[in-house]
Design a protein around this motif. Sequence first.
Motif, mmCIF file in Angstrom:
data_model
loop_
_atom_site.group_PDB
_atom_site.id
_atom_site.type_symbol
_atom_site.label_atom_id
_atom_site.label_comp_id
_atom_site.label_asym_id
_atom_site.label_seq_id
_atom_site.Cartn_x
_atom_site.Cartn_y
_atom_site.Cartn_z
ATOM 1 N N TYR A 136 2.331 6.555 -6.776
ATOM 2 C CA TYR A 136 1.255 7.324 -7.382
ATOM 3 C C TYR A 136 1.505 8.825 -7.229
ATOM 4 O O TYR A 136 1.355 9.597 -8.179
ATOM 5 C CB TYR A 136 -0.075 6.923 -6.733
ATOM 6 N N ILE A 137 1.938 9.249 -6.051
ATOM 7 C CA ILE A 137 2.226 10.670 -5.807
ATOM 8 C C ILE A 137 3.382 11.144 -6.680
ATOM 9 O O ILE A 137 3.330 12.224 -7.270
ATOM 10 C CB ILE A 137 2.505 10.909 -4.312
ATOM 11 N N ASN A 141 2.662 1.725 -3.368
ATOM 12 C CA ASN A 141 1.728 2.185 -4.395
ATOM 13 C C ASN A 141 1.376 3.663 -4.199
ATOM 14 O O ASN A 141 1.318 4.421 -5.163
ATOM 15 C CB ASN A 141 0.455 1.348 -4.381
ATOM 16 N N LEU A 142 1.138 4.055 -2.963
ATOM 17 C CA LEU A 142 0.768 5.438 -2.688
ATOM 18 C C LEU A 142 1.911 6.399 -3.015
ATOM 19 O O LEU A 142 1.703 7.419 -3.691
ATOM 20 C CB LEU A 142 0.349 5.588 -1.225
ATOM 21 N N PHE A 154 0.822 -1.204 0.000
ATOM 22 C CA PHE A 154 0.000 0.000 0.000
ATOM 23 C C PHE A 154 0.861 1.262 0.000
ATOM 24 O O PHE A 154 0.619 2.194 -0.770
ATOM 25 C CB PHE A 154 -0.943 -0.017 1.212
ATOM 26 N N LEU A 156 -5.020 1.073 -3.993
ATOM 27 C CA LEU A 156 -4.547 2.224 -3.247
ATOM 28 C C LEU A 156 -5.194 2.334 -1.881
ATOM 29 O O LEU A 156 -5.074 3.324 -1.207
ATOM 30 C CB LEU A 156 -4.805 3.514 -4.042
#
Length: 76
Positions: free
Chosen positions: A9-10, A5-6, A2, A69
């Motif tokens: 993504y940012i 991925n976060l 998690f 996410l």
Amino acid sequence: MFIANLVSYILVLLGAVNWGLYGIFNFNLVSAIFQGDRSVGSIIVYVLIAIAALWLLIYTVFAGGVLRLVGHRDRA
């Protein structure tokens, strides 16, 4: 996963905003922050964004096309 991925993504969103600013206004945000497009800080950020994009691509392929996410909760 998690957290990875976060963060990825940012970072990819940061890269997209940087490309948008550069394309529309000819302004490179990362270069402005680190005082040059070939400074050590800029290169590190560019490499991290590239690794994040590759991570999201590879993770999505191996996860069956689903990018998670949100944290996974076990139901009792």
